[in-house]
Design an enzyme around this catalytic site. Structure first.
Site, PDB file in Angstrom:
ATOM      1  N   CYS A 100       0.826  -1.222   0.000  1.00  0.00           N
ATOM      2  CA  CYS A 100       0.000   0.000   0.000  1.00  0.00           C
ATOM      3  C   CYS A 100       0.852   1.261   0.000  1.00  0.00           C
ATOM      4  O   CYS A 100       0.332   2.363  -0.132  1.00  0.00           O
ATOM      5  CB  CYS A 100      -0.933   0.001   1.204  1.00  0.00           C
ATOM      6  SG  CYS A 100      -2.138  -1.328   1.141  1.00  0.00           S
ATOM      7  N   HIS A 125      -2.059   6.876   4.879  1.00  0.00           N
ATOM      8  CA  HIS A 125      -2.702   5.734   4.215  1.00  0.00           C
ATOM      9  C   HIS A 125      -4.006   5.421   4.954  1.00  0.00           C
ATOM     10  O   HIS A 125      -4.042   5.364   6.185  1.00  0.00           O
ATOM     11  CB  HIS A 125      -1.751   4.537   4.263  1.00  0.00           C
ATOM     12  CG  HIS A 125      -2.347   3.272   3.743  1.00  0.00           C
ATOM     13  ND1 HIS A 125      -3.082   3.225   2.577  1.00  0.00           N
ATOM     14  CD2 HIS A 125      -2.337   2.001   4.245  1.00  0.00           C
ATOM     15  CE1 HIS A 125      -3.475   1.968   2.372  1.00  0.00           C
ATOM     16  NE2 HIS A 125      -3.047   1.217   3.370  1.00  0.00           N
ATOM     17  N   ASN A 146      -9.961   0.683   2.240  1.00  0.00           N
ATOM     18  CA  ASN A 146      -8.533   0.686   1.900  1.00  0.00           C
ATOM     19  C   ASN A 146      -8.369   0.398   0.404  1.00  0.00           C
ATOM     20  O   ASN A 146      -8.556  -0.731  -0.030  1.00  0.00           O
ATOM     21  CB  ASN A 146      -7.829  -0.379   2.758  1.00  0.00           C
ATOM     22  CG  ASN A 146      -6.333  -0.448   2.506  1.00  0.00           C
ATOM     23  OD1 ASN A 146      -5.829   0.149   1.561  1.00  0.00           O
ATOM     24  ND2 ASN A 146      -5.628  -1.187   3.338  1.00  0.00           N
TER      25      ASN A 146
HETATM   26  N1  COA Z   1     -17.301  -9.032  11.316  1.00  0.00           N
HETATM   27  C1  COA Z   1     -17.458  -9.620  12.528  1.00  0.00           C
HETATM   28  N2  COA Z   1     -16.456 -10.253  13.170  1.00  0.00           N
HETATM   29  C2  COA Z   1     -15.261 -10.279  12.557  1.00  0.00           C
HETATM   30  C3  COA Z   1     -15.036  -9.699  11.311  1.00  0.00           C
HETATM   31  C4  COA Z   1     -16.116  -9.061  10.696  1.00  0.00           C
HETATM   32  N3  COA Z   1     -16.008  -8.468   9.481  1.00  0.00           N
HETATM   33  N4  COA Z   1     -13.761  -9.892  10.961  1.00  0.00           N
HETATM   34  C5  COA Z   1     -13.165 -10.574  11.948  1.00  0.00           C
HETATM   35  N5  COA Z   1     -14.082 -10.821  12.908  1.00  0.00           N
HETATM   36  C6  COA Z   1     -13.884 -11.556  14.159  1.00  0.00           C
HETATM   37  C7  COA Z   1     -12.734 -12.520  14.082  1.00  0.00           C
HETATM   38  O1  COA Z   1     -13.169 -13.750  13.542  1.00  0.00           O
HETATM   39  C8  COA Z   1     -12.328 -12.643  15.527  1.00  0.00           C
HETATM   40  O2  COA Z   1     -13.228 -13.535  16.138  1.00  0.00           O
HETATM   41  P1  COA Z   1     -12.738 -14.518  17.317  1.00  0.00           P
HETATM   42  O3  COA Z   1     -12.261 -13.628  18.412  1.00  0.00           O
HETATM   43  O4  COA Z   1     -13.977 -15.283  17.648  1.00  0.00           O
HETATM   44  O5  COA Z   1     -11.654 -15.338  16.716  1.00  0.00           O
HETATM   45  C9  COA Z   1     -12.619 -11.274  16.062  1.00  0.00           C
HETATM   46  O6  COA Z   1     -13.517 -10.630  15.149  1.00  0.00           O
HETATM   47  C10 COA Z   1     -11.385 -10.416  16.178  1.00  0.00           C
HETATM   48  O7  COA Z   1     -11.830  -9.226  16.762  1.00  0.00           O
HETATM   49  P2  COA Z   1     -10.848  -8.136  17.277  1.00  0.00           P
HETATM   50  O8  COA Z   1      -9.732  -8.742  18.077  1.00  0.00           O
HETATM   51  O9  COA Z   1     -11.639  -7.062  17.936  1.00  0.00           O
HETATM   52  O10 COA Z   1     -10.250  -7.589  15.921  1.00  0.00           O
HETATM   53  P3  COA Z   1      -9.252  -6.425  15.755  1.00  0.00           P
HETATM   54  O11 COA Z   1      -9.471  -5.357  16.755  1.00  0.00           O
HETATM   55  O12 COA Z   1      -7.850  -6.962  15.611  1.00  0.00           O
HETATM   56  O13 COA Z   1      -9.691  -5.855  14.341  1.00  0.00           O
HETATM   57  C11 COA Z   1      -8.957  -5.741  12.084  1.00  0.00           C
HETATM   58  C12 COA Z   1      -9.492  -6.628  13.186  1.00  0.00           C
HETATM   59  C13 COA Z   1      -8.654  -6.572  10.872  1.00  0.00           C
HETATM   60  C14 COA Z   1     -10.008  -4.704  11.734  1.00  0.00           C
HETATM   61  C15 COA Z   1      -7.669  -5.024  12.584  1.00  0.00           C
HETATM   62  O14 COA Z   1      -6.784  -5.974  13.133  1.00  0.00           O
HETATM   63  C16 COA Z   1      -6.972  -4.246  11.511  1.00  0.00           C
HETATM   64  O15 COA Z   1      -7.496  -3.308  10.965  1.00  0.00           O
HETATM   65  N6  COA Z   1      -5.706  -4.590  11.209  1.00  0.00           N
HETATM   66  C17 COA Z   1      -4.963  -3.911  10.189  1.00  0.00           C
HETATM   67  C18 COA Z   1      -5.399  -4.414   8.857  1.00  0.00           C
HETATM   68  C19 COA Z   1      -4.874  -3.555   7.734  1.00  0.00           C
HETATM   69  O16 COA Z   1      -4.796  -2.372   7.853  1.00  0.00           O
HETATM   70  N7  COA Z   1      -4.516  -4.181   6.619  1.00  0.00           N
HETATM   71  C20 COA Z   1      -4.083  -3.529   5.449  1.00  0.00           C
HETATM   72  C21 COA Z   1      -2.761  -2.931   5.620  1.00  0.00           C
HETATM   73  S1  COA Z   1      -2.221  -2.066   4.213  1.00  0.00           S
END
Ligand code: COA
Length: 334
Positions: free
Chosen positions: A121, A261, A291
């Protein structure tokens, strides 16, 4: 790490263009096909909608539209462009990429060089850094830089942990020594290969050739360690931001706007907080586009200008992180 610190030779970002598909997928629509909710997506990411190409639409057309706007808004004529760099992670075709199709559709001079650049990205800022150095060192004069991404084509729409995060889009900039707008003050790019596995599409390259893939094989879709990415993102953007400021002899109080970003509102807020900058100086549009990878920065930069937030003379800090892990920053005076 590379850096451009010879301020005498740094060129200008003369203009910005951007394009997104008309088609929109809202969180409410995703609720119908996935075990997710608008509440979960909004609270974890800040995303409400994403613009997504229809099956029959060509990703490179977005790059063409964004480029036409950038060229029209610059004092540069299309035939004066002497290099085109297309930052993209998923090209129109693995061979020969996206850049030849964009150059052809734009009707640019037949003999100019062009290439695709892959840096997660952060690709747009990598391309700006490359362009700034090519103008300084290689003698090119007017470079068209494009960030083009259609991650909807490599997202598994049944995987709620990834598909809610991404959208399609493109942005473009004309970079030149001409004019007196958009003077680049400093640019730097970095990488941390120890984090190379945090975000990936494993299939479709030489390790897992495209022909071996099946729709069921998750390795042919984008996958990531969300928490690992989250943790590194703030540090990477902070480090590169502080570096370009130091290189330019400025500090955060000199910065009028940060255009980070756009991956997740929580990452953006943590970055602002760790830099000690109020969110009223940060351009945010992740709610509307999600994104769009290499396209987030030019799309947000353009919106900041059009909304009247970023004004002539403002010091603007662009910073990005992404797959690789590649990251970087560019500081400029708009
Ligand atoms: N809807 C509902 N639940 C979801 C979900 C969705 N769309 N996506 C994931 N979950 C669940 C997972 O299965 C997990 O469940 P579990 O605990 O039963 O295993 C749980 O939500 C994880 O929740 P949480 O720990 O609160 O997630 P998080 O705070 O880490 O948020 C992201 C997840 C992906 C939003 C976050 O980690 C993130 O934004 N990371 C960076 C990603 C990014 O920027 N990528 C591109 C970079 S260029």
């Amino acid at each position: 790490m590379t850096e451009s610190s010879d301020k005498e030779t740094l060129p200008n970002i003369l203009s910005i263009g951007a394009a997104v598909p008309e088609g929109v997928v809202t969180n409410e629509e995703l609720e119908k096909t996935l075990d997710t909710s608008d509440e979960w997506i909004t609270s974890r990411t800040g995303i409400k909608r994403r613009h997504v190409l229809k099956e029959e639409e060509k990703p490179s057309s977005l790059g063409v539209e964004a480029s036409r706007e950038a060229i029209d808004k610059s004092p540069v004529d299309p035939e004066e462009i002497d290099l085109v760099v297309v930052a993209t992670n998923v090209s129109d075709m693995p061979i020969p990429g996206s850049s030849p199709f964009i150059v052809k559709e734009l009707g640019l001079s037949r003999d100019i060089p062009f290439f695709d650049l892959k840096a997660g990205c952060s690709g747009f800022l990598y391309a700006v850094d490359v362009a700034a150095n090519m103008i300084g060192g290689k003698g090119y004069a007017e470079i068209l830089v494009i960030g083009l991404e259609a991650l909807s084509r490599v997202v598994n729409w049944d995987d709620r942990s990834t598909c809610v995060l991404f959208g399609d889009g493109a942005g473009a900039a004309v970079i030149s020594k001409r004019g007196n707008r958009g003077r680049i003050l400093s640019t730097s790019i970095y990488g941390d290969p120890s984090k190379a596995n945090l975000i990936k599409v494993e299939g479709g390259g030489t390790r897992l050739p495209p022909a071996k893939g099946s729709e069921e094989d998750e390795r042919y879709y984008i996958r990531m360690e969300g928490k690992g990415v989250f943790k590194s993102a703030v540090n990477m953007m902070k480090r590169s931001s502080l570096h370009v400021l130091e290189d330019a002899g400025l500090d955060l109080s000199d910065v009028d706007w940060i255009v980070p970003h756009q991956a997740n509102i929580r990452i953006i807020k943590q970055l602002a907080s760790s830099l000690g900058v109020g969110m009223d100086r940060v351009v945010v549009n992740v709610d509307e586009y999600a994104n769009t990878s290499t396209a987030t920065i030019p799309i947000a930069f353009k919106e900041g200008i059009e909304e009247g937030s970023i004004e002539s003379g403002d010091v603007v800090l662009l910073t990005a992180f992404g797959a690789g892990a590649a990251y970087g920053a560019t500081l400029l005076e708009w």
